[in-house]
Design an enzyme around this catalytic site. Structure first.
Site, PDB file in Angstrom:
ATOM      1  CG  LEU A  44       1.477  19.920  -4.986  1.00 17.19           C
ATOM      2  CD1 LEU A  44       2.776  20.478  -5.895  1.00 17.19           C
ATOM      3  CD2 LEU A  44       0.921  18.539  -5.634  1.00 17.19           C
ATOM      4  CE  LYS A  80       7.176  11.014  13.132  1.00 18.26           C
ATOM      5  NZ  LYS A  80       5.821  10.438  12.652  1.00 18.26           N
ATOM      6  CB  ILE A  98      -1.246   9.816  15.655  1.00 14.25           C
ATOM      7  CG1 ILE A  98      -0.673   9.203  14.376  1.00 14.25           C
ATOM      8  CG2 ILE A  98      -1.505  11.242  15.861  1.00 14.25           C
ATOM      9  CD1 ILE A  98      -1.536   9.406  13.392  1.00 14.25           C
ATOM     10  CD  GLU A 117      -6.068   2.852  23.920  1.00  9.74           C
ATOM     11  OE1 GLU A 117      -5.686   3.625  23.180  1.00  9.74           O
ATOM     12  OE2 GLU A 117      -6.477   1.991  23.456  1.00  9.74           O
ATOM     13  CB  ALA A 158      -4.814  10.800  18.317  1.00 12.55           C
ATOM     14  CB  VAL A 159      -9.562   7.414  18.369  1.00 11.24           C
ATOM     15  CG1 VAL A 159      -9.720   7.857  19.707  1.00 11.24           C
ATOM     16  CG2 VAL A 159     -10.643   8.509  17.494  1.00 11.24           C
ATOM     17  N   GLY A 160      -7.330   7.322  15.451  1.00 15.65           N
ATOM     18  CA  GLY A 160      -7.380   6.281  14.112  1.00 15.65           C
ATOM     19  C   GLY A 160      -7.855   7.399  12.982  1.00 15.65           C
ATOM     20  CG  ASP A 177      -3.256   6.754   4.587  1.00 13.05           C
ATOM     21  OD1 ASP A 177      -2.312   6.067   4.386  1.00 13.05           O
ATOM     22  OD2 ASP A 177      -3.420   7.673   5.568  1.00 13.05           O
ATOM     23  CG  HIS A 200      32.839  -1.219  18.064  1.00 12.15           C
ATOM     24  ND1 HIS A 200      32.010  -1.413  18.883  1.00 12.15           N
ATOM     25  CD2 HIS A 200      33.753  -0.691  18.656  1.00 12.15           C
ATOM     26  CE1 HIS A 200      32.282  -1.273  20.140  1.00 12.15           C
ATOM     27  NE2 HIS A 200      33.342  -0.629  19.901  1.00 12.15           N
TER      28      HIS A 200
HETATM   29  C1  LIG Z   1       0.134  13.233  12.789  1.00 16.64           C
HETATM   30  C2  LIG Z   1       0.488  11.993  11.765  1.00 16.64           C
HETATM   31  C3  LIG Z   1       1.640  11.416  12.039  1.00 16.64           C
HETATM   32  C4  LIG Z   1       2.036  10.449  10.957  1.00 16.64           C
HETATM   33  N1  LIG Z   1       3.558   9.844  10.736  1.00 16.64           N
HETATM   34  C5  LIG Z   1       3.794   8.924   9.862  1.00 16.64           C
HETATM   35  C6  LIG Z   1       4.840   8.429   9.769  1.00 16.64           C
HETATM   36  O1  LIG Z   1       5.883   8.697  10.631  1.00 16.64           O
HETATM   37  N2  LIG Z   1       5.303   7.378   8.845  1.00 16.64           N
HETATM   38  C7  LIG Z   1       4.424   6.976   8.184  1.00 16.64           C
HETATM   39  O2  LIG Z   1       4.759   6.129   7.265  1.00 16.64           O
HETATM   40  N3  LIG Z   1       3.048   7.436   8.130  1.00 16.64           N
HETATM   41  C8  LIG Z   1       2.798   8.613   8.838  1.00 16.64           C
HETATM   42  N4  LIG Z   1       1.534   9.117   8.884  1.00 16.64           N
HETATM   43  C9  LIG Z   1       0.780   8.621   7.695  1.00 16.64           C
HETATM   44  C10 LIG Z   1       0.837   9.247   6.465  1.00 16.64           C
HETATM   45  O3  LIG Z   1       0.784  10.653   6.741  1.00 16.64           O
HETATM   46  C11 LIG Z   1      -0.084   8.785   5.360  1.00 16.64           C
HETATM   47  O4  LIG Z   1      -0.365   7.215   5.540  1.00 16.64           O
HETATM   48  C12 LIG Z   1       0.150   9.136   4.108  1.00 16.64           C
HETATM   49  O5  LIG Z   1       0.155  10.566   4.116  1.00 16.64           O
HETATM   50  C13 LIG Z   1      -0.941   8.558   3.158  1.00 16.64           C
HETATM   51  O6  LIG Z   1      -0.527   9.046   1.899  1.00 16.64           O
HETATM   52  P1  LIG Z   1      -1.853   9.246   0.803  1.00 16.64           P
HETATM   53  O7  LIG Z   1      -1.110   9.529  -0.557  1.00 16.64           O
HETATM   54  O8  LIG Z   1      -2.408   8.051   0.795  1.00 16.64           O
HETATM   55  O9  LIG Z   1      -2.605  10.326   1.051  1.00 16.64           O
HETATM   56  P2  LIG Z   1      -2.537  11.516   1.796  1.00 16.64           P
HETATM   57  O10 LIG Z   1      -1.385  12.135   2.286  1.00 16.64           O
HETATM   58  O11 LIG Z   1      -3.425  12.013   2.904  1.00 16.64           O
HETATM   59  O12 LIG Z   1      -2.873  12.601   0.542  1.00 16.64           O
HETATM   60  C14 LIG Z   1      -3.926  12.676   0.098  1.00 16.64           C
HETATM   61  C15 LIG Z   1      -4.388  13.997  -0.762  1.00 16.64           C
HETATM   62  O13 LIG Z   1      -5.423  14.047  -1.595  1.00 16.64           O
HETATM   63  C16 LIG Z   1      -6.049  15.263  -1.316  1.00 16.64           C
HETATM   64  N5  LIG Z   1      -7.368  14.995  -1.892  1.00 16.64           N
HETATM   65  C17 LIG Z   1      -8.419  14.278  -1.503  1.00 16.64           C
HETATM   66  N6  LIG Z   1      -9.567  14.385  -2.001  1.00 16.64           N
HETATM   67  C18 LIG Z   1      -9.356  15.115  -2.930  1.00 16.64           C
HETATM   68  C19 LIG Z   1     -10.060  15.717  -3.932  1.00 16.64           C
HETATM   69  N7  LIG Z   1     -11.520  15.170  -4.094  1.00 16.64           N
HETATM   70  N8  LIG Z   1      -9.735  16.450  -5.035  1.00 16.64           N
HETATM   71  C20 LIG Z   1      -8.129  16.895  -4.892  1.00 16.64           C
HETATM   72  N9  LIG Z   1      -7.481  16.333  -3.786  1.00 16.64           N
HETATM   73  C21 LIG Z   1      -8.138  15.626  -3.001  1.00 16.64           C
HETATM   74  C22 LIG Z   1      -5.882  15.642  -0.197  1.00 16.64           C
HETATM   75  O14 LIG Z   1      -5.948  17.150  -0.257  1.00 16.64           O
HETATM   76  C23 LIG Z   1      -4.424  15.260   0.024  1.00 16.64           C
HETATM   77  O15 LIG Z   1      -3.426  15.950  -0.261  1.00 16.64           O
HETATM   78  C24 LIG Z   1       1.170  10.072   9.928  1.00 16.64           C
HETATM   79  C25 LIG Z   1      -0.164  10.687   9.792  1.00 16.64           C
HETATM   80  C26 LIG Z   1      -0.515  11.756  10.778  1.00 16.64           C
HETATM   81  C27 LIG Z   1      -1.854  12.005  10.701  1.00 16.64           C
END
Ligand SMILES: Cc1cc2nc3c(=O)[nH]c(=O)nc-3n(C[C@H](O)[C@H](O)[C@H](O)COP(=O)(O)OP(=O)(O)OC[C@H]3O[C@@H](n4cnc5c(N)ncnc54)[C@H](O)[C@@H]3O)c2cc1C
Length: 465
Positions: free
Chosen positions: A39, A52, A187, A206, A270-272, A312, A444
């Protein structure tokens, strides 16, 4: 096979999915959430929060090291040592505490959480296989897809062994002597800076000509200078050609077209990130796509009736707060509200050193959209609080329409400026004009005074610069 029925079935317990489920539960909508891993999703377990935590620890370590030298603050300390297992335990403790909080909130809202992997049967039916291999079939009136994203690999540089993604880089078994980071997005820079501050030799490769290429050059210049000051080796306009794991060498084509080798004990790619669209039957729904992401409308509806998608999975900007806002909205629409996802701005923060924060339009975007604009920036070197924080590098910039002074964008770079994101987003969402901010009394000494001063300067009457 056990079967059950619900009104809303959410696949994915990341910030998008769990917020949608909590809100739906609060509204009395029977809701089932399926999570195949932990979760909190990427954000809580392998993204925003652990990164962080490591940034904070690395900052503290570096500060202690500076005090062990000749500190201008007059503090004399012995050289610090790093206990990596304890640091990782501390980080994991924060993650666990927040994940337990999410589980408690879901329970309190009456959401049924199924731990297992979901596979879509059709737009109204999902099979969930739990850790014991038991399958449960869940029927639903509404299906919400919130499966998030996964790290993108580079051709010729697959993950495995010494080649790692951000996920592994957040829980290293040991620190490498030499780390090469491929990709100078936020990232790569955040984690590269952590490793450098913890004592590793770090090089960043890069393909484009600047770090943080998605942001404007003026904003990212202080970040590039700081990386150089920290001793990070920047290789810009360079392309990775391949990895020789045996020799521990990354082959790189330089800006001049000449190839060279970078020795590395570990390579962080870390290319996206790519939307998680495969491996769970999504293809069978034949949803309309927008590139590699699921296409949605302003209500987060997909091309199939009563199948929704958020976060995402739906593409850029891939940010946790966007996913959460979409999730909350979808739950409300299913509950009967009329809502649209049309924020005035989605702020974005890079926790680099110094931090970068943007909200709304850049000066160039604003000029292209509105024609006549006014833009002004206030240097942190003229802000008392910034000086006491040893954070004089950077500025706050405001962008407004020239005709009616309506603020359309904010940008800032500097230590601690991430916290200004709230002020920026609120002023944009509330339709503030320059005078609103300029005439607000800011406490301030705070960095917030630079926000007020930027607005004053845009009006031609800055007081402190
Ligand atoms: C290193 C790093 C740093 C980051 N820092 C920031 C930040 O500072 N600020 C920020 O806003 N964003 C940050 N992000 C991006 C952020 O983590 C994502 O934008 C966010 O988690 C997206 O949320 P989500 O709910 O769309 O998906 P996710 O958080 O990816 O969650 C998706 C979930 O779905 C589950 N899942 C997938 N398929 C299935 C399936 N078939 N059955 C059951 N479960 C499934 C996965 O296990 C996962 O738990 C960072 C990302 C990374 C990698």
């Amino acid at each position: 096979m056990r079967t059950e029925a619900t009104t809303l079935l959410v696949i994915g317990g990341g910030p998008g999915g769990y917020v949608a489920a909590i809100r739906a539960g609060q509204l009395g909508i029977p809701t089932v959430l399926v999570e195949g891993d932990r979760l909190g999703g990427t954000c809580l377990n392998v993204g925003c929060i652990p990164s962080k935590a490591l940034i904070q620890a690395a900052d503290e370590f570096e500060r202690a090291r500076r005090h062990a030298g000749t500190s201008p603050l007059g503090i004399r300390a012995a050289a610090p040592e790093l206990d990596l297992p304890t640091l990782l335990d501390w980080k994991d403790g924060i993650v666990a505490r927040l994940a337990n909080g999410v589980a408690a909130l879901l329970k309190k809202s009456g959401v049924e959480v199924l731990h297992g992997r979901a596979t879509i049967v059709d737009g109204k039916t999902v099979d969930v296989v739990d850790a014991a291999g038991e399958t449960r079939r869940v029927g639903c009136a509404h299906l919400l897809l919130a499966t998030g994203s996964q790290p993108a690999a580079l051709p010729g540089l697959p993950f495995g062994g010494a080649v790692v993604s951000s996920t592994e880089a957040l829980s290293p078994p040991s620190l490498p002597r030499r780390l090469v980071v491929v990709g100078a997005g936020y990232i790569g820079l955040e984690l590269g800076t952590v490793y450098r501050k913890l004592g590793c030799e770090v090089a960043i490769v890069e393909a484009l000509s600047r770090v943080l290429p998605a942001y404007d050059p003026e904003l990212t210049r202080p970040v590039a200078s700081s990386l150089r000051r920290l001793g990070v080796d920047l290789h810009l306009s360079c392309a990775v050609e391949g990895w020789d794991g045996g020799a521990g060498v990354l082959r790189v084509k330089g800006a001049d077209g000449v190839a060279f080798d970078l020795a590395a004990d570990r390579v962080l790619v870390a290319v996206g990130r790519r939307p998680a669209t495969s491996g769970f039957g999504l293809e069978s729904l034949r949803l309309a796509m927008a590139g590699s992401a699921v296409r949605i409308d302003a209500e987060c509806r997909t091309s199939m009736r009563d199948v929704w998608a958020i976060g995402d999975l739906t593409g850029e900007p891939m940010l946790a707060h966007r996913a959460m806002a979409q999730g909350e909205m979808v739950a409300e629409i299913i509950g009967g509200a009329r809502r649209r996802f049309a924020p005035a701005a989605i702020p974005a923060v890079c926790y680099t050193d110094p931090e970068v924060v943007v909200a709304g339009e850049s000066p160039d975007d604003a000029a292209a959209r509105h024609g006549e604009i006014t833009s002004a920036q206030f240097p942190l070197a003229a802000n008392g609080r910034a000086l006491t924080l040893e954070a004089a590098d950077g500025f706050v910039r405001v962008v407004a329409r020239r005709g009616d002074h309506r603020i359309v964008g904010w940008q800032a770079v500097g230590r601690g400026v991430a916290e200004l994101a709230a002020a920026f987003a609120q002023s944009l969402e509330m339709g503030a004009v320059l005078e609103d901010v300029a005439h607000t009394i800011h406490a301030h000494p705070t960095l917030g005074e630079a926000v007020q001063e930027a607005a004053l300067r845009a009006l031609g009457r800055a007081l402190h610069a």
